[in-house]
Design a protein around this motif. Structure first.
Motif, PDB file in Angstrom:
ATOM      1  N   ARG A 119     -29.330 -12.450 -15.427  1.00 30.22           N
ATOM      2  CA  ARG A 119     -30.550 -12.863 -14.718  1.00 30.22           C
ATOM      3  C   ARG A 119     -31.092 -14.167 -15.275  1.00 30.22           C
ATOM      4  NH1 ARG A 119     -31.683  -7.153 -14.542  1.00 30.22           N
ATOM      5  NH2 ARG A 119     -31.630  -6.431 -12.377  1.00 30.22           N
ATOM      6  N   HIS A 120     -30.971 -14.351 -16.589  1.00 30.89           N
ATOM      7  CA  HIS A 120     -31.460 -15.574 -17.208  1.00 30.89           C
ATOM      8  C   HIS A 120     -30.564 -16.769 -16.914  1.00 30.89           C
ATOM      9  CE1 HIS A 120     -33.660 -12.563 -19.671  1.00 30.89           C
ATOM     10  NE2 HIS A 120     -34.595 -13.496 -19.675  1.00 30.89           N
ATOM     11  N   LYS A 121     -29.366 -16.510 -16.412  1.00 35.67           N
ATOM     12  CA  LYS A 121     -28.415 -17.602 -16.175  1.00 35.67           C
ATOM     13  C   LYS A 121     -28.323 -18.004 -14.713  1.00 35.67           C
ATOM     14  CE  LYS A 121     -25.328 -16.811 -20.114  1.00 35.67           C
ATOM     15  NZ  LYS A 121     -23.927 -16.607 -20.535  1.00 35.67           N
ATOM     16  N   ILE A 122     -29.067 -17.332 -13.847  1.00 35.78           N
ATOM     17  CA  ILE A 122     -28.938 -17.625 -12.424  1.00 35.78           C
ATOM     18  C   ILE A 122     -29.282 -19.083 -12.125  1.00 35.78           C
ATOM     19  CG2 ILE A 122     -29.913 -17.132 -10.141  1.00 35.78           C
ATOM     20  CD1 ILE A 122     -30.106 -14.230 -10.912  1.00 35.78           C
ATOM     21  N   ALA A 123     -30.337 -19.596 -12.719  1.00 34.32           N
ATOM     22  CA  ALA A 123     -30.784 -20.965 -12.451  1.00 34.32           C
ATOM     23  C   ALA A 123     -30.299 -21.951 -13.509  1.00 34.32           C
ATOM     24  CB  ALA A 123     -32.310 -21.013 -12.349  1.00 34.32           C
TER      25      ALA A 123
END
Length: 813
Positions: free
Chosen positions: A629-633
């Motif tokens: 989730r922290h790597k999506i953007a």
């Protein structure tokens, strides 16, 4: 010599004036005319021709048997016998390791006409220690090692010596193989790719155990004809799975080891194999040599060099194998624990696993080669959640040995696996079936470097079950066998084993091994038998004056008919034996009273509880979700391009090697410094991000492209078009997705350079088009629903807008 060989000429000369000779019908004046009068239909001439040919073939056949016996004795007298067709050098001797084993690591030296590229991924082949000696994976040019050498890979071979080290265990062997792979990795510091490892038959489950314990030392894994789920099988086939039950369990294994003074003779395993197909063992194989004696002797002797190279296993090794694998089936259900407390869980394997099996294999049929997937995972989404890539390939006809011996299989399947190992290594997690088709059937021939094309198709468990054919009621029967085996083994060790061990000596054990019927058959037909002395002289004379019979000879045709009848009769007897054994097994171990007596009646799990619901497994998934989730953007254009590729193609980065080659070329142009290992990590990471939250992953594409010029964005789109065109025109569904991606890329263009859009009514929701296309895709492609991962978070309800309304371009807004 004249007395033995001249009758062939004498008989032919005497018969010529009456019946004629097949090779010289005018041997005597008027012979042809007289022959026509005395033998108008040619039966006499055909009989004489066939009689001579059969005598010659008999002499040549028995001479080949003599050569086979000499070859066997010579092979068994070697200190380190193997049948490799390539020169090798020993790198690591397993006898020098902390826990000594009789295994060794060999470097395969390439032939003079082959150049090895040290930058390429190392290739390691491990042969089975199941009765025969090592080397079958590379005993001829068209073999597993042969195709890897031709492709320029540094090749290594893990073999073994005829006798185990004292106290050697299966865990010691697994640790040795891990040590060997670490040594191979150290020899190639210039490449970041881990070795590709091939495990044939019994070596397959060994390397899977090793990869579960030490996953970081393995690259792609190919297990060829390797059984991992021993209870699985189709009724009417796979008769070997009933052997444990019909012998009362593994006590017979302990008895055989005790008779060998702590050593188990591999000839017993070979004999079990031969009994599976009596027609081939007792007639067909030998008759094929006899009928084609002029052309088949070299091939026959080449194979028999391996087939007769029997080795010995340690008593505790074979007992571990039978108790825990063959009878207990504990490997595929994560029930094995090492002596230092580590659980052997095949879900820990991080490398792609390629399972190669055949429907024509009666030793390791597809259910036993693929059933472990069913045992470990609840569905294909569970495989994805564990970040595993499992690929299986089913051959239609080849037998067990043909999987890793047949030259045609090596030139086709093994060549494709070897050539595409990098492609396999970057495939996203999931379950796939691979098919191999001829290159002429496809376009883009410049992207197909060989005669065949390797293609992949996602599979779900419903499709897998067609080959596994799991039957839960059989599990209780085999679980009953496992309990009975434990009871009988306990009785044997208490009442019988002490007596056997007290009377057996090393000398008696050696004598029993030498007198084994299979070993004795080789020794009796060798130069050590004085009755074979005339054979080489007679065979040499026959070869000089050989007169083979014509194929249209009536007596030759009758011989072929008789041979076919013998094969049919032996096959009928085999089928009757196997069906009777299966029926007896099912009746005995399906009895509720017997199942209740061993504590299994009414047990829903039958000690085969799937290990997928363990607390550590759930924590692993939760931690992975939070990390992604922290790597999506996070990331840049490279992440955006890869995310787009995976999204448009529906989860996989490619459908075949053509897409991969173009994708790899695009990667080299976009980021030349990116290594294949980084590329693999990127593919898997972007795949999981899309599975976790597809809507957010798509909406952040413009953010990943922020700062790029219009020309750079055009280049990215051009690269995507190039990749997607590799396998032909996109489907309607994929084309819509690609249009969606291009619209998102357009949003990232600088305002002054943004591409104009058609004049349409504006929408109040800038992400509505994205949501609508995603929703439409979800409704039209049912296969995607079966592949939704258990790591996927709940999606927000997409916004809606009037049908036909299009989103305006950034400039319009």
């Amino acid at each position: 010599m004249n007395f033995l060989a001249n009758p062939l000429l004498t008989a032919n000369a005497l018969a010529a004036p009456w019946f004629g000779s097949s090779n010289d019908s005018a041997a005597l004046p008027g012979g042809e005319a007289l022959a026509s009068m005395m033998d108008p239909f040619g039966f006499g001439r055909a009989a004489v021709s066939y009689w001579r040919d059969s005598v010659e073939r008999n002499i040549l056949y028995w001479d080949v048997m003599r050569e086979r016996g000499n070859q066997y004795l010579e092979h068994m007298e070697q200190t380190k016998p193997n049948v490799l067709g390539f020169e090798t050098e020993v790198l690591v001797d397993g006898r020098t390791l902390p826990n000594p084993t009789n295994y060794e690591l060999l470097r395969v030296l390439p032939p003079k006409n082959i150049q090895i590229d040290p930058q390429k991924r190392p290739f390691v082949v491990i042969d089975p220690r199941a009765g025969h000696g090592p080397g079958i994976g590379g005993f001829k040019p068209d073999s597993e090692l042969g195709v890897a050498l031709k492709a320029g890979h540094p090749c290594y071979f893990i073999g073994f010596l005829p006798f185990p080290e004292p106290g050697q265990t299966v865990e010691d062997v697994v640790e040795s193989e891990v040590a060997f792979l670490r040594h191979v990795i150290a020899l190639h510091p210039e490449t970041t790719e881990k070795p590709m490892v091939v495990g044939n038959c019994q070596a397959g489950w060994q390397i899977m155990m090793a990869a579960a314990l030490e996953p970081e030392v393995f690259g792609p894994i190919l297990i060829a004809g390797a059984p991992l789920s021993y209870w699985a099988g189709e009724h009417g086939k796979a008769p070997m799975r009933y052997t444990g039950g019909m012998t009362g369990g593994s006590w017979i294994t302990a008895l055989t080891s005790d008779i060998g003074n702590g050593l188990f003779d591999g000839a017993w395993l070979v004999q079990n194999f031969e009994r599976l197909n009596p027609a081939n063992t007792y007639w067909k194989k030998q008759y094929h040599l006899y009928a084609n004696i002029d052309t088949e002797s070299k091939r026959y002797l080449e194979f028999e060099r391996w087939w007769g190279g029997h080795v010995v296993l340690g008593g505790n090794e074979i007992q571990y194998i039978v108790d825990n694998l063959f009878v207990g089936n504990r490997l595929s259900t994560a029930q094995l624990v090492t002596r230092d407390g580590r659980r052997i869980d095949l879900r820990n394997v991080r490398s792609p696993v390629v399972v190669f099996c055949s429907r024509g294999d009666d030793i390791t049929p597809p259910p036993q080669a693929l059933g472990w997937i069913r045992d470990l995972y609840a569905g294909e989404e569970d495989i994805i959640a564990n970040e595993q890539t499992i690929i299986y390939c089913l051959h239609d006809t080849t037998g067990h040995l043909g999987i890793f011996v047949s030259g045609s299989v090596s030139r086709k399947e093994h060549s494709e696996f070897t050539a595409n190992m990098d492609y396999i290594d970057v495939m996203p997690p999931g379950l796939y079936e691979t098919t191999i088709s001829h290159a002429d059937e496809h376009t883009d021939a410049e992207l197909i470097e060989r005669d065949y094309l390797l293609e992949f198709a996602p599979r779900n468990f419903e499709e897998l079950d067609r080959d596994v054919m799991h039957q839960p009621e059989d599990d209780r029967r085999f679980a009953t066998v496992a309990r009975i085996s434990e009871i009988n083994l306990g009785f044997y060790r208490l009442y019988v084993q002490p007596w056997i061990q007290s009377i057996m000596t090393p000398e008696a054990a050696r004598w029993i091994r030498r007198m084994h019927p299979i070993r004795l058959g080789y020794k009796l037909m060798s130069d050590r038998n004085p009755l074979t002395v005339p054979l080489p002289v007679m065979a040499d004379y026959v070869r000089r004056y050989r007169q083979p019979v014509e194929q249209d000879n009536i007596f030759k045709a009758l011989e072929l008919m008789a041979s076919d009848q013998i094969v049919v009769s032996l096959n009928a007897w085999r089928d009757l034996r196997d069906s009777s054994t299966e029926r007896l097994f099912m009746d005995i171990y399906g009895q509720p009273l017997l199942q209740a007596a061993v504590g299994l009646y009414g047990d829903a799990h039958v000690h085969r509880r799937r290990p997928g619901a363990e607390p550590e497994h759930r924590r692993f998934i939760e931690n992975r979700q939070n990390e992604l989730r922290h790597k999506i953007a996070q990331g840049g254009p490279h992440e955006a391009v890869m995310r787009s590729v995976i999204y448009v193609l529906g989860g996989a980065p490619a459908t075949d090697e053509r897409n991969f080659k173009r994708l790899r070329a695009s990667r080299a142009e976009l980021e030349p410094s990116t290594s294949l290992s980084e590329f693999k990590r990127l593919v898997r990471e972007q795949f999981f991000i899309l599975k976790l939250d597809r809507e957010q992953a798509l909406n952040t594409l413009p953010e990943l492209l922020k700062g790029q010029t219009g020309e750079e964005i055009d280049n990215y789109i051009s690269h995507l078009e190039h990749v997607f065109a590799a396998s032909g025109e996109l489907t309607e569904h994929a084309a819509k997705r690609f249009d969606q991606v291009k619209a998102l890329f357009d949003k990232a263009r600088p305002a002054a350079l943004a591409a104009p859009a058609p004049e349409t009514a504006p929408t109040s929701d800038p992400t509505a088009a994205t949501a609508e296309i995603a929703a439409e895709a979800s409704n039209t492609v049912t296969a995607e629903k079966a592949q939704e991962s258990s790591v996927e978070a709940p999606k927000k309800k997409p916004a809606t807008r009037p049908a036909g309304q299009r989103r305006s371009s950034p400039r319009k807004r």
